[in-house]
Design an enzyme around this catalytic site. Structure first.
Site, PDB file in Angstrom:
ATOM      1  NE  ARG A  42      -4.211  -1.539   0.191  1.00 21.32           N
ATOM      2  CZ  ARG A  42      -4.405  -2.519  -0.703  1.00 21.32           C
ATOM      3  NH1 ARG A  42      -3.546  -2.719  -1.671  1.00 21.32           N
ATOM      4  NH2 ARG A  42      -5.480  -3.287  -0.641  1.00 21.32           N
ATOM      5  CG  HIS A  58      -3.445  -0.490  -6.904  1.00 20.59           C
ATOM      6  ND1 HIS A  58      -3.829   0.025  -5.703  1.00 20.59           N
ATOM      7  CD2 HIS A  58      -3.503  -1.841  -6.744  1.00 20.59           C
ATOM      8  CE1 HIS A  58      -4.120  -0.953  -4.861  1.00 20.59           C
ATOM      9  NE2 HIS A  58      -3.919  -2.115  -5.481  1.00 20.59           N
ATOM     10  CD  GLU A 116      -3.251   3.284  -5.221  1.00 23.36           C
ATOM     11  OE1 GLU A 116      -4.315   2.707  -5.518  1.00 23.36           O
ATOM     12  OE2 GLU A 116      -2.248   2.678  -4.798  1.00 23.36           O
TER      13      GLU A 116
HETATM   14  P1  NAP Z   1      -0.838 -11.542   4.547  1.00 27.73           P
HETATM   15  O1  NAP Z   1      -0.733 -12.976   4.196  1.00 27.73           O
HETATM   16  O2  NAP Z   1      -1.687 -11.134   5.701  1.00 27.73           O
HETATM   17  O3  NAP Z   1       0.635 -10.997   4.770  1.00 27.73           O
HETATM   18  C1  NAP Z   1       0.896  -9.763   5.347  1.00 27.73           C
HETATM   19  C2  NAP Z   1       2.296  -9.781   5.929  1.00 27.73           C
HETATM   20  O4  NAP Z   1       2.594  -8.493   6.453  1.00 27.73           O
HETATM   21  C3  NAP Z   1       2.457 -10.784   7.068  1.00 27.73           C
HETATM   22  O5  NAP Z   1       3.637 -11.495   6.856  1.00 27.73           O
HETATM   23  C4  NAP Z   1       2.569  -9.912   8.307  1.00 27.73           C
HETATM   24  O6  NAP Z   1       3.388 -10.545   9.282  1.00 27.73           O
HETATM   25  C5  NAP Z   1       3.229  -8.655   7.723  1.00 27.73           C
HETATM   26  N1  NAP Z   1       2.975  -7.475   8.516  1.00 27.73           N
HETATM   27  C6  NAP Z   1       1.775  -6.992   8.917  1.00 27.73           C
HETATM   28  N2  NAP Z   1       1.958  -5.909   9.693  1.00 27.73           N
HETATM   29  C7  NAP Z   1       3.289  -5.718   9.789  1.00 27.73           C
HETATM   30  C8  NAP Z   1       4.094  -4.759  10.456  1.00 27.73           C
HETATM   31  N3  NAP Z   1       3.549  -3.791  11.215  1.00 27.73           N
HETATM   32  N4  NAP Z   1       5.437  -4.842  10.320  1.00 27.73           N
HETATM   33  C9  NAP Z   1       5.986  -5.823   9.583  1.00 27.73           C
HETATM   34  N5  NAP Z   1       5.278  -6.763   8.921  1.00 27.73           N
HETATM   35  C10 NAP Z   1       3.941  -6.708   9.033  1.00 27.73           C
HETATM   36  O7  NAP Z   1      -1.360 -10.687   3.324  1.00 27.73           O
HETATM   37  P2  NAP Z   1      -1.137 -10.951   1.760  1.00 27.73           P
HETATM   38  O8  NAP Z   1      -2.309 -11.693   1.236  1.00 27.73           O
HETATM   39  O9  NAP Z   1       0.231 -11.466   1.515  1.00 27.73           O
HETATM   40  O10 NAP Z   1      -1.266  -9.431   1.240  1.00 27.73           O
HETATM   41  C11 NAP Z   1      -0.389  -8.456   1.709  1.00 27.73           C
HETATM   42  C12 NAP Z   1      -0.842  -7.071   1.287  1.00 27.73           C
HETATM   43  O11 NAP Z   1      -0.570  -6.873  -0.090  1.00 27.73           O
HETATM   44  C13 NAP Z   1      -2.341  -6.786   1.389  1.00 27.73           C
HETATM   45  O12 NAP Z   1      -2.701  -6.429   2.716  1.00 27.73           O
HETATM   46  C14 NAP Z   1      -2.540  -5.645   0.414  1.00 27.73           C
HETATM   47  O13 NAP Z   1      -2.387  -4.410   1.088  1.00 27.73           O
HETATM   48  C15 NAP Z   1      -1.384  -5.812  -0.572  1.00 27.73           C
HETATM   49  N6  NAP Z   1      -1.863  -6.172  -1.913  1.00 27.73           N
HETATM   50  C16 NAP Z   1      -1.605  -5.335  -2.953  1.00 27.73           C
HETATM   51  C17 NAP Z   1      -2.047  -5.666  -4.222  1.00 27.73           C
HETATM   52  C18 NAP Z   1      -1.768  -4.779  -5.375  1.00 27.73           C
HETATM   53  O14 NAP Z   1      -2.561  -4.794  -6.318  1.00 27.73           O
HETATM   54  N7  NAP Z   1      -0.679  -4.036  -5.382  1.00 27.73           N
HETATM   55  C19 NAP Z   1      -2.769  -6.842  -4.439  1.00 27.73           C
HETATM   56  C20 NAP Z   1      -3.000  -7.666  -3.347  1.00 27.73           C
HETATM   57  C21 NAP Z   1      -2.550  -7.332  -2.098  1.00 27.73           C
HETATM   58  P3  NAP Z   1       3.144 -10.255  10.857  1.00 27.73           P
HETATM   59  O15 NAP Z   1       1.666 -10.315  11.077  1.00 27.73           O
HETATM   60  O16 NAP Z   1       3.921 -11.330  11.542  1.00 27.73           O
HETATM   61  O17 NAP Z   1       3.716  -8.910  11.107  1.00 27.73           O
HETATM   62  C1  8YV Z   2      -6.999  -4.676  -6.142  1.00 25.23           C
HETATM   63  C2  8YV Z   2      -5.624  -5.035  -4.006  1.00 25.23           C
HETATM   64  O1  8YV Z   2      -6.427  -3.717  -6.963  1.00 25.23           O
HETATM   65  O2  8YV Z   2      -6.490  -7.084  -3.273  1.00 25.23           O
HETATM   66  C3  8YV Z   2      -6.035  -5.989  -2.943  1.00 25.23           C
HETATM   67  O3  8YV Z   2      -5.877  -5.663  -1.754  1.00 25.23           O
HETATM   68  O4  8YV Z   2      -5.049  -4.033  -3.729  1.00 25.23           O
HETATM   69  C4  8YV Z   2      -5.869  -5.342  -5.435  1.00 25.23           C
HETATM   70  O5  8YV Z   2      -5.972  -6.691  -5.693  1.00 25.23           O
HETATM   71  C5  8YV Z   2      -8.078  -4.114  -5.292  1.00 25.23           C
HETATM   72  O6  8YV Z   2      -8.796  -5.119  -4.668  1.00 25.23           O
HETATM   73  C6  8YV Z   2      -9.106  -3.322  -6.079  1.00 25.23           C
HETATM   74  O7  8YV Z   2      -9.850  -2.634  -5.140  1.00 25.23           O
END
Ligand code: NAP
Ligand code: 8YV
Length: 313
Positions: free
Chosen positions: A231, A278, A260
């Site tokens: 994020r 994004h 964004e």
């Molecule tokens: P997840 O399995 O919950 O993984 C999140 C990781 O972040 C965990 O390893 C957690 O470990 C760590 N974390 C949380 N808070 C933290 C902190 N304060 N300091 C250090 N590490 C921390 O989630 P995921 O499914 O992999 O997704 C991760 C994130 O990617 C989502 O929350 C979303 O914001 C982002 N995302 C972006 C896109 C995009 O389109 N760019 C798409 C999908 C997801 P601990 O709990 O042990 O700290």
């Molecule tokens: C999408 C994401 O762009 O899953 C998330 O957290 O950031 C992305 O996969 C988003 O869901 C669209 O709102």
């Protein structure tokens, strides 16, 4: 009678069609004055569909007294007030795992792009400069050190991608993991000092706001690269602009931003930053899988009273 569902934001067309076939859907963005409309009709809705990007504010939820279930398109859930949802007894469905591969692919694509400068080199060719100049040498990726901030579902898939490039991996989470072979760095600054590439894929929200600070960028250093697919809020963008302008770090590659779709204008002229809109999960295949998950979560709730894939409350 079909359950009454409030669609809080526009979602992909095939999801909108499927929702309209199965439920009695109201598309809130069509209303000129959503607040006034909800004053009169908010009590009708048992379900709500939204996306990770927008979540749903409490002031809207307060207008929906009969609401029981929210189904969100995306995995991030920092846009929801979980304490409030718990108080209200709301279940929130989301779409983890199905997007891991595409987000990891994008993360790795960004890493390679910023190191090997594909986007900048593409601009160089299109500007007709190749006939007069040689493009400068770039930085090797294979066998380098990758620091992952947030070794969760997506972080683990990024680590698998990196293993194909013979990269050494360390990670920083709040809690060390017992089922991975990688070194845990309890201090983010130590991870930043150690690695060549700092890959940010932690959760968003207040707990990670500006985790990637000016100090972390100093620690990453002038040969280091930052990649952010988590994020925008996780990175101090003002500090990043300075770091890129002043050579505090070598480069950055970003899929996400604090405000964004507004990208800090100071980033636009810089060749040492790769900017994506994004789009990490935005493939036909993954967006279809996410849409299916939104539907399955609603269906599961209406069949059993439990959302099958729910944000832990
Ligand atoms: P997840 O399995 O919950 O993984 C999140 C990781 O972040 C965990 O390893 C957690 O470990 C760590 N974390 C949380 N808070 C933290 C902190 N304060 N300091 C250090 N590490 C921390 O989630 P995921 O499914 O992999 O997704 C991760 C994130 O990617 C989502 O929350 C979303 O914001 C982002 N995302 C972006 C896109 C995009 O389109 N760019 C798409 C999908 C997801 P601990 O709990 O042990 O700290
Ligand atoms: C999408 C994401 O762009 O899953 C998330 O957290 O950031 C992305 O996969 C988003 O869901 C669209 O709102």
């Amino acid at each position: 009678m079909k359950p009454r569902i409030l669609q809080y934001v526009r979602v992909v067309p095939h999801l909108e069609q499927a929702l309209a076939q199965r439920y009695d859907v109201k598309l809130l963005p069509e209303e000129a004055n959503p607040h006034a409309w909800l004053q009169a009709h908010g009590h009708e809705f048992v379900g709500l569909v939204t996306s990770a990007k927008f979540g749903v504010p409490n002031k809207v939820l307060e207008q929906l007294p009969a609401l029981k279930v929210i189904s969100s398109f995306g995995v991030g859930f920092e846009t929801f007030d979980l304490d409030y949802a718990r108080l209200r007894g709301l279940q929130i469905g989301y779409t983890p795992d199905v997007l891991n591969e595409c987000v990891a692919d994008t993360a790795f694509g960004l890493l390679i792009d910023v190191a090997r400068q594909f986007s900048a080199a593409d601009r160089f060719v299109r500007a007709g400069r190749w006939t007069r100049e040689t493009y400068p040498m770039t930085t090797k990726v294979s066998r380098k050190r990758l620091g992952i901030v947030g070794l969760g579902r997506i972080g683990r898939v990024i680590a698998r991608r990196a293993s194909g490039f013979d990269m050494e991996i360390r990670y920083h989470n709040r809690t060390p993991l017992t089922d991975v072979p990688f070194v845990y760095e309890p201090q983010l600054l130590d991870l930043a000092r150690w690695c060549d590439f700092l890959m940010v894929i932690s959760a968003g929200g207040p707990a990670t706001r500006h985790l990637i600070s000016a100090e972390v960028m100093q620690a990453l250093g002038p040969q280091g690269y930052l990649i952010n697919v988590s994020r925008g809020s996780v990175v101090d963008e003002a500090a990043l602009v300075q770091a890129l302008e002043q050579g505090v770090i070598a480069g950055a590659a970003l899929d996400v931003y604090a405000d964004e779709p507004n990208v800090p204008p100071a980033l636009m002229p810089l060749d040492n930053v790769v900017l994506l809109p994004h789009m990490a999960s935005a493939t036909h295949e993954t967006r279809k899988a996410m849409a299916d998950c939104v539907l399955t979560n609603l269906e599961g709730f209406f069949r059993t009273g439990q959302v099958p894939v729910a944000v832990p409350l």
